[in-house]
Write a protein that holds these residues in place. Structure first.
Motif, PDB file in Angstrom:
ATOM      1  N   PRO A   1      62.383  62.739  62.655  1.00  0.00           N
ATOM      2  CA  PRO A   1      61.675  62.284  61.601  1.00  0.00           C
ATOM      3  C   PRO A   1      62.275  63.625  60.661  1.00  0.00           C
ATOM      4  N   ALA A   2      62.320  62.999  59.042  1.00  0.00           N
ATOM      5  CA  ALA A   2      62.505  64.143  57.982  1.00  0.00           C
ATOM      6  C   ALA A   2      61.985  62.935  56.820  1.00  0.00           C
ATOM      7  N   CYS A   3      61.574  64.287  55.726  1.00  0.00           N
ATOM      8  CA  CYS A   3      61.249  64.023  54.603  1.00  0.00           C
ATOM      9  C   CYS A   3      61.903  64.166  53.392  1.00  0.00           C
ATOM     10  N   LEU A   4      61.382  64.224  51.975  1.00  0.00           N
ATOM     11  CA  LEU A   4      61.968  64.639  51.341  1.00  0.00           C
ATOM     12  C   LEU A   4      61.276  65.327  50.312  1.00  0.00           C
ATOM     13  N   ASP A   5      62.724  66.381  50.573  1.00  0.00           N
ATOM     14  CA  ASP A   5      61.526  67.882  49.813  1.00  0.00           C
ATOM     15  C   ASP A   5      61.786  67.615  48.183  1.00  0.00           C
ATOM     16  N   LEU A   6      61.208  67.839  47.534  1.00  0.00           N
ATOM     17  CA  LEU A   6      61.604  67.682  45.862  1.00  0.00           C
ATOM     18  C   LEU A   6      61.447  69.615  45.016  1.00  0.00           C
ATOM     19  N   GLN A   7      60.594  70.195  45.908  1.00  0.00           N
ATOM     20  CA  GLN A   7      59.286  71.205  45.809  1.00  0.00           C
ATOM     21  C   GLN A   7      60.160  72.515  45.843  1.00  0.00           C
ATOM     22  N   THR A   8      60.350  72.774  47.375  1.00  0.00           N
ATOM     23  CA  THR A   8      60.890  73.773  47.888  1.00  0.00           C
ATOM     24  C   THR A   8      62.179  74.729  47.530  1.00  0.00           C
ATOM     25  N   THR A   9      63.034  73.598  46.938  1.00  0.00           N
ATOM     26  CA  THR A   9      63.911  73.797  45.991  1.00  0.00           C
ATOM     27  C   THR A   9      64.426  73.794  45.093  1.00  0.00           C
TER      28      THR A   9
ATOM     29  N   GLN B   1      66.550  74.647  53.664  1.00  0.00           N
ATOM     30  CA  GLN B   1      65.434  74.418  54.417  1.00  0.00           C
ATOM     31  C   GLN B   1      66.236  73.501  55.658  1.00  0.00           C
ATOM     32  N   TRP B   2      65.508  74.012  56.951  1.00  0.00           N
ATOM     33  CA  TRP B   2      65.898  73.316  57.801  1.00  0.00           C
ATOM     34  C   TRP B   2      65.518  71.804  57.915  1.00  0.00           C
ATOM     35  N   HIS B   3      67.276  71.166  57.825  1.00  0.00           N
ATOM     36  CA  HIS B   3      67.537  70.089  58.375  1.00  0.00           C
ATOM     37  C   HIS B   3      68.435  68.736  58.843  1.00  0.00           C
ATOM     38  N   TYR B   4      68.962  67.792  58.639  1.00  0.00           N
ATOM     39  CA  TYR B   4      70.479  67.602  59.189  1.00  0.00           C
ATOM     40  C   TYR B   4      71.120  66.602  58.068  1.00  0.00           C
ATOM     41  N   ASP B   5      72.341  66.453  57.515  1.00  0.00           N
ATOM     42  CA  ASP B   5      73.292  65.826  56.589  1.00  0.00           C
ATOM     43  C   ASP B   5      72.390  64.033  56.405  1.00  0.00           C
ATOM     44  N   PHE B   6      72.388  63.527  57.559  1.00  0.00           N
ATOM     45  CA  PHE B   6      72.022  62.306  57.332  1.00  0.00           C
ATOM     46  C   PHE B   6      70.843  61.899  56.858  1.00  0.00           C
ATOM     47  N   ALA B   7      69.550  62.378  57.207  1.00  0.00           N
ATOM     48  CA  ALA B   7      69.066  62.304  56.027  1.00  0.00           C
ATOM     49  C   ALA B   7      69.140  61.624  55.147  1.00  0.00           C
TER      50      ALA B   7
ATOM     51  N   LEU C   1      65.910  67.537  49.214  1.00  0.00           N
ATOM     52  CA  LEU C   1      66.861  67.639  50.554  1.00  0.00           C
ATOM     53  C   LEU C   1      65.785  67.003  50.937  1.00  0.00           C
ATOM     54  N   TRP C   2      66.044  65.942  52.224  1.00  0.00           N
ATOM     55  CA  TRP C   2      65.305  65.950  53.281  1.00  0.00           C
ATOM     56  C   TRP C   2      65.483  66.747  54.567  1.00  0.00           C
ATOM     57  N   VAL C   3      64.088  66.871  54.428  1.00  0.00           N
ATOM     58  CA  VAL C   3      63.588  68.111  55.436  1.00  0.00           C
ATOM     59  C   VAL C   3      63.441  67.769  56.523  1.00  0.00           C
ATOM     60  N   VAL C   4      63.493  69.167  57.902  1.00  0.00           N
ATOM     61  CA  VAL C   4      62.652  68.761  59.095  1.00  0.00           C
ATOM     62  C   VAL C   4      61.662  69.471  59.311  1.00  0.00           C
ATOM     63  N   ASP C   5      60.598  68.590  59.955  1.00  0.00           N
ATOM     64  CA  ASP C   5      58.977  69.904  59.682  1.00  0.00           C
ATOM     65  C   ASP C   5      58.851  71.061  60.736  1.00  0.00           C
ATOM     66  N   ASN C   6      58.324  71.905  60.736  1.00  0.00           N
ATOM     67  CA  ASN C   6      58.269  73.118  62.044  1.00  0.00           C
ATOM     68  C   ASN C   6      57.798  71.988  63.875  1.00  0.00           C
ATOM     69  N   ASP C   7      56.703  71.520  63.081  1.00  0.00           N
ATOM     70  CA  ASP C   7      57.017  71.632  64.978  1.00  0.00           C
ATOM     71  C   ASP C   7      58.456  70.713  65.217  1.00  0.00           C
ATOM     72  N   THR C   8      58.591  69.936  64.731  1.00  0.00           N
ATOM     73  CA  THR C   8      60.128  69.237  65.374  1.00  0.00           C
ATOM     74  C   THR C   8      61.065  70.133  65.237  1.00  0.00           C
ATOM     75  N   VAL C   9      61.300  71.148  64.445  1.00  0.00           N
ATOM     76  CA  VAL C   9      62.074  72.479  64.437  1.00  0.00           C
ATOM     77  C   VAL C   9      61.895  72.722  65.785  1.00  0.00           C
TER      78      VAL C   9
END
Ligand code: SIN
Ligand code: MN
Length: 292
Positions: free
Chosen positions: A186-194, A137-143, A198-206
């Motif tokens: 902003p980022a939030c932890l995604d435990l579902q998608t994969t 998913q869209w993310h950055y590692d520092f999150a 991973l701490w991921v970035v939402d679509n609006d921000t992307v």
């Protein structure tokens, strides 16, 4: 060094100024030129064509089947296909990868950017298997580094080596150039998608970041290197092609910026803060010859 590929052909967004992503002539692979450093600072990533030779890549790939076959928590499997998604802690599990994490063609440039006192934070091969490799998913590692491990500042570097040819078809990394410039978004932890938390970035921000910077897909032959920073937003699509996409990834971090929490296992963030000392340039192949 082999002739660099034409990166302009791989830009995923025609609105980008393609000339900005022309390859830069490399004279010393262990030292980045001022032009390369400027590119890295401006775009948040740097592509290093031909960083490793075919024989070096072959030596690394020869180790992978046995490592992927191991049943260990350090091998994360894809949620749907069950194939290995990422195999971590490789320098602890294998001598050739132990040498690669000290390779001067990786560590020299990393020290120029992040200083001389670096430790090995994470070592893995991300396998995006033919027909089965799933999305990152869209993310950055520092999150993740901050949210999970309490790393104070976004100073870590992610150093990649392509172990297969990476094309538009087999799940290349997508970078949003310059998305690092305003620091962490902003980022939030995604435990579902994969299968990998991973701490991921939402679509609006992307979408907002892409409106500014576009998207570049990082493609090239096996042996290509990449460097990207801790705040650069990136991801990669599934691999529906018949070709594997294996990429080695070494994350290094300044010792002064080390983790402050130990909630994740060692293979996700190593606790050994010994400074990395580079080996000789021929360390991968020379030592192999001595061992045989
Ligand atoms: C990928 O292997 O496609 C993603 C790697 C990363 O996020 O560092
Ligand atoms: Mn990442």
């Amino acid at each position: 060094m082999r002739a660099p590929p034409d990166w302009r052909a791989h830009s995923a967004n025609d609105s980008l100024s393609r000339a900005e992503f022309d390859p830069i002539e490399v004279t010393d692979p262990m030292r980045l030129s001022e032009e390369q450093l400027d590119c890295y600072r401006r775009d948040g990533f740097l592509i290093l064509p031909g960083l490793f030779a075919p024989a070096e890549v072959a030596a690394l790939c020869a180790e992978l089947p046995a490592l992927f076959a191991e049943e260990t928590p350090a091998n994360f499997r894809e949620k749907h296909s069950g194939q290995v998604r990422t195999a971590m802690g490789l320098h602890r599990r294998n001598d050739v990868f132990a040498r690669l994490v000290r390779h001067p063609r990786l560590i020299g440039p990393a020290m120029q950017i992040a200083g001389d006192r670096l430790y090995v934070q994470q070592v893995k091969v991300n396998m995006k298997a033919a027909f089965g490799g799933e999305v990152w998913q869209w993310h950055y590692d520092f999150a993740t580094h901050h949210g999970e491990d309490g790393v104070p500042e976004p100073l870590a570097l992610n150093l990649h080596v392509f172990l297969d040819d990476v094309s538009e078809f087999n799940g290349p990394l997508y970078f949003i150039p310059r998305s690092h410039r305003n620091g962490p978004v902003p980022a939030c932890l995604d435990l579902q998608t994969t299968s990998y938390p991973l701490w991921v970035v939402d679509n609006d921000t992307v979408a907002a970041l892409v409106a500014e910077g576009g998207i570049v897909s990082a493609t090239g032959p096996a042996g290509t290197g990449l460097i990207f920073g801790d705040c650069l937003v990136h991801g990669s699509p599934p691999n529906m092609s018949p070709w594997h996409r294996r990429i080695f990834s070494l994350i290094v971090n300044p010792i002064e910026n080390a983790l402050t929490r130990h909630q994740r296992p060692d293979h996700q963030h190593h606790r050994d803060l010994t400074p990395i000392e580079p080996l000789d340039d021929d360390c991968l192949l020379r030592n192999l010859a001595q061992a045989s």
